[in-house]
Enzyme design. Sequence first.
Site, short mmCIF file in Angstrom:
data_model
loop_
_atom_site.label_atom_id
_atom_site.label_comp_id
_atom_site.label_asym_id
_atom_site.label_seq_id
_atom_site.Cartn_x
_atom_site.Cartn_y
_atom_site.Cartn_z
N GLY A 20 -9.65 37.38 12.55
CA GLY A 20 -10.60 37.10 13.63
C GLY A 20 -10.01 37.37 15.00
O GLY A 20 -10.23 36.61 15.95
N THR A 22 -10.73 39.92 16.93
CA THR A 22 -11.57 40.78 17.77
C THR A 22 -12.28 40.05 18.90
O THR A 22 -12.94 40.67 19.72
CB THR A 22 -12.64 41.49 16.90
OG1 THR A 22 -13.34 40.49 16.15
CG2 THR A 22 -12.02 42.50 15.95
N ASN A 96 -7.72 32.29 11.38
CA ASN A 96 -8.62 31.94 12.48
C ASN A 96 -10.06 32.42 12.24
O ASN A 96 -11.00 31.81 12.76
CB ASN A 96 -8.05 32.57 13.76
CG ASN A 96 -9.04 32.61 14.89
OD1 ASN A 96 -9.34 31.59 15.50
ND2 ASN A 96 -9.61 33.79 15.16
N SER A 149 -11.26 22.38 13.17
CA SER A 149 -12.21 22.05 14.25
C SER A 149 -12.35 20.53 14.33
O SER A 149 -12.08 19.81 13.35
CB SER A 149 -13.58 22.65 13.93
OG SER A 149 -14.56 22.19 14.83
N TYR A 162 -21.39 23.61 8.22
CA TYR A 162 -20.23 24.02 9.03
C TYR A 162 -19.17 22.93 8.99
O TYR A 162 -17.99 23.20 8.78
CB TYR A 162 -20.66 24.32 10.48
CG TYR A 162 -19.47 24.71 11.35
CD1 TYR A 162 -18.75 25.87 11.11
CD2 TYR A 162 -19.05 23.88 12.40
CE1 TYR A 162 -17.63 26.21 11.87
CE2 TYR A 162 -17.95 24.22 13.17
CZ TYR A 162 -17.24 25.38 12.90
OH TYR A 162 -16.14 25.71 13.65
N LYS A 166 -15.27 23.00 7.58
CA LYS A 166 -14.08 22.66 8.37
C LYS A 166 -13.37 21.41 7.80
O LYS A 166 -12.16 21.28 7.95
CB LYS A 166 -14.45 22.49 9.85
CG LYS A 166 -14.80 23.83 10.53
CD LYS A 166 -13.61 24.80 10.51
CE LYS A 166 -13.88 26.09 11.24
NZ LYS A 166 -12.72 27.00 11.26
N GLY A 193 -12.07 21.18 19.98
CA GLY A 193 -13.44 20.82 20.33
C GLY A 193 -14.12 22.06 20.91
O GLY A 193 -13.87 23.19 20.46
N LEU A 194 -14.93 21.86 21.93
CA LEU A 194 -15.72 22.98 22.46
C LEU A 194 -14.84 24.03 23.17
O LEU A 194 -14.12 23.71 24.11
CB LEU A 194 -16.75 22.44 23.46
CG LEU A 194 -17.84 21.54 22.85
CD1 LEU A 194 -18.59 20.79 23.95
CD2 LEU A 194 -18.81 22.36 22.01
N VAL A 195 -14.93 25.25 22.69
CA VAL A 195 -14.21 26.36 23.30
C VAL A 195 -15.23 27.46 23.62
O VAL A 195 -16.03 27.83 22.74
CB VAL A 195 -13.15 26.97 22.34
CG1 VAL A 195 -12.24 27.94 23.08
CG2 VAL A 195 -12.34 25.88 21.64
P1 NDP Z 1 -15.62 34.02 17.93
O1 NDP Z 1 -17.01 34.20 17.41
O2 NDP Z 1 -15.32 34.47 19.31
O3 NDP Z 1 -14.56 34.70 16.95
C1 NDP Z 1 -14.74 34.69 15.56
C2 NDP Z 1 -13.79 35.71 14.95
O4 NDP Z 1 -13.89 35.62 13.52
C3 NDP Z 1 -14.13 37.13 15.36
O5 NDP Z 1 -12.95 37.83 15.64
C4 NDP Z 1 -14.80 37.70 14.11
O6 NDP Z 1 -14.49 39.07 13.98
C5 NDP Z 1 -14.09 36.92 13.01
N1 NDP Z 1 -14.93 36.86 11.81
C6 NDP Z 1 -16.12 36.23 11.67
N2 NDP Z 1 -16.62 36.49 10.44
C7 NDP Z 1 -15.73 37.30 9.81
C8 NDP Z 1 -15.68 37.91 8.54
N3 NDP Z 1 -16.69 37.77 7.65
N4 NDP Z 1 -14.62 38.68 8.22
C9 NDP Z 1 -13.61 38.86 9.11
N5 NDP Z 1 -13.58 38.29 10.33
C10 NDP Z 1 -14.64 37.53 10.68
O7 NDP Z 1 -15.31 32.46 17.77
P2 NDP Z 1 -14.00 31.58 18.02
O8 NDP Z 1 -12.92 32.35 18.60
O9 NDP Z 1 -14.46 30.37 18.71
O10 NDP Z 1 -13.68 31.17 16.52
C11 NDP Z 1 -12.40 31.28 15.93
C12 NDP Z 1 -12.17 30.07 15.03
O11 NDP Z 1 -12.17 28.90 15.82
C13 NDP Z 1 -13.23 29.87 13.98
O12 NDP Z 1 -12.62 29.50 12.75
C14 NDP Z 1 -14.06 28.70 14.52
O13 NDP Z 1 -14.69 27.97 13.50
C15 NDP Z 1 -12.97 27.92 15.20
N6 NDP Z 1 -13.40 26.97 16.22
C16 NDP Z 1 -14.12 27.35 17.30
C17 NDP Z 1 -14.51 26.43 18.25
C18 NDP Z 1 -15.36 26.78 19.43
O14 NDP Z 1 -15.93 25.86 20.06
N7 NDP Z 1 -15.45 28.03 19.83
C19 NDP Z 1 -14.10 25.03 18.14
C20 NDP Z 1 -13.36 24.73 16.95
C21 NDP Z 1 -13.01 25.66 16.05
P3 NDP Z 1 -15.51 40.21 13.52
O15 NDP Z 1 -16.89 39.79 13.94
O16 NDP Z 1 -15.01 41.44 14.21
O17 NDP Z 1 -15.33 40.27 12.05
C1 8X3 Z 2 -16.64 24.28 16.85
C2 8X3 Z 2 -16.80 23.01 17.60
O1 8X3 Z 2 -18.30 21.00 17.91
O2 8X3 Z 2 -19.34 23.19 17.96
O3 8X3 Z 2 -15.96 24.09 15.67
O4 8X3 Z 2 -18.59 22.26 15.89
S1 8X3 Z 2 -18.33 22.34 17.30
#
Ligand code: NDP
Ligand code: 8X3
Length: 263
Positions: A20, A22, A96, A149, A162, A166, A193-195
């Site tokens: 992940g 990208t 990730n 998360s 979801y 997690k 948390g929220l990112v």
């Molecule tokens: P983004 O949507 O910005 O990034 C998600 C990444 O996961 C992308 O690079 C995407 O790449 C990759 N991905 C998704 N599905 C697939 C797949 N089927 N195969 C390969 N790669 C995949 O979100 P975040 O950076 O926020 O998320 C990263 C992690 O952090 C996740 O596990 C999320 O659950 C966790 N998280 C996020 C929070 C938030 O508030 N943002 C809070 C807590 C945890 P591509 O589409 O190119 O495949």
């Molecule tokens: C992402 C944080 O609170 O949107 O894992 O589920 S939340």
Amino acid sequence: MFARNIYAKNMEKRTALITGATSGIGEATARLLAAHGHRIIICGRRGDRLEILQQEFQQLTDVITLQFDVRDKQAVYQAIDSLPAAWQHIDILINNAGNAHGLSPIQDGDEEDWEAMLDINIKGLLYTTKKVVQGMVTRQAGHIVNIGSIAGKEVYQGGNVYCASKFAVDALNKGMLLDLNAYGIKVTAINPGLVATEFSMVRFKGDAERAKKVYEGMQPLKPEDIADIIYFVVTRPAHVNLSDITVLPTAQASATTVRRSLS
Ligand code: NDP
Ligand code: 8X3
């Protein structure tokens, strides 16, 4: 300045595989590892993004891109097997890749959303780990960082599947810690948390207005904040492992308690 000093002691160059990479947290982490000269293997489905990031990061370090869907077990295994011999020694795995799909109450849940979350967030993490951990076990060294998360610590309305995915990451992190202890492999869960990333756009299927509301009137974490913590965690001395970290924006006290300005 403080951060520079604490990192400086642990500057040996290592190879990290980041799923992940990208966008969001994965991209920021890859950028920070590259800036410190570590060799990186960046993964994701979007080939165009991987290409652009490779061009940027190769100014800083050696980079390999692997384009695959973590849901596809054979694709995961083939991609990792395709690494040149010199890249097969992976020191750090950052699990990730993941997303939320939808926020419906259980009775209205979409089966495709459920399958996406279970297949990506749990099974994808398992496939990648299975393939990478073998070398770590043989070498009796390595570090696996699982991105969980706050949703893996608390359930909130509409979070059902979801949150379940997690909570599973939380359990897998604990299981890996126990199973890999005998091999000297570090295992860490980082639970944000929220990112502000593309996360909410994915959850709400491109509905930008709805995605924006998630962060309205509050300062969410930036992906770089999580990257900093990951970098700190993977640069601790050999005898130190941070096993489980929850990191929230200052404005957030629980999955559902967020202080927002009134405007
Ligand atoms: P983004 O949507 O910005 O990034 C998600 C990444 O996961 C992308 O690079 C995407 O790449 C990759 N991905 C998704 N599905 C697939 C797949 N089927 N195969 C390969 N790669 C995949 O979100 P975040 O950076 O926020 O998320 C990263 C992690 O952090 C996740 O596990 C999320 O659950 C966790 N998280 C996020 C929070 C938030 O508030 N943002 C809070 C807590 C945890 P591509 O589409 O190119 O495949
Ligand atoms: C992402 C944080 O609170 O949107 O894992 O589920 S939340």
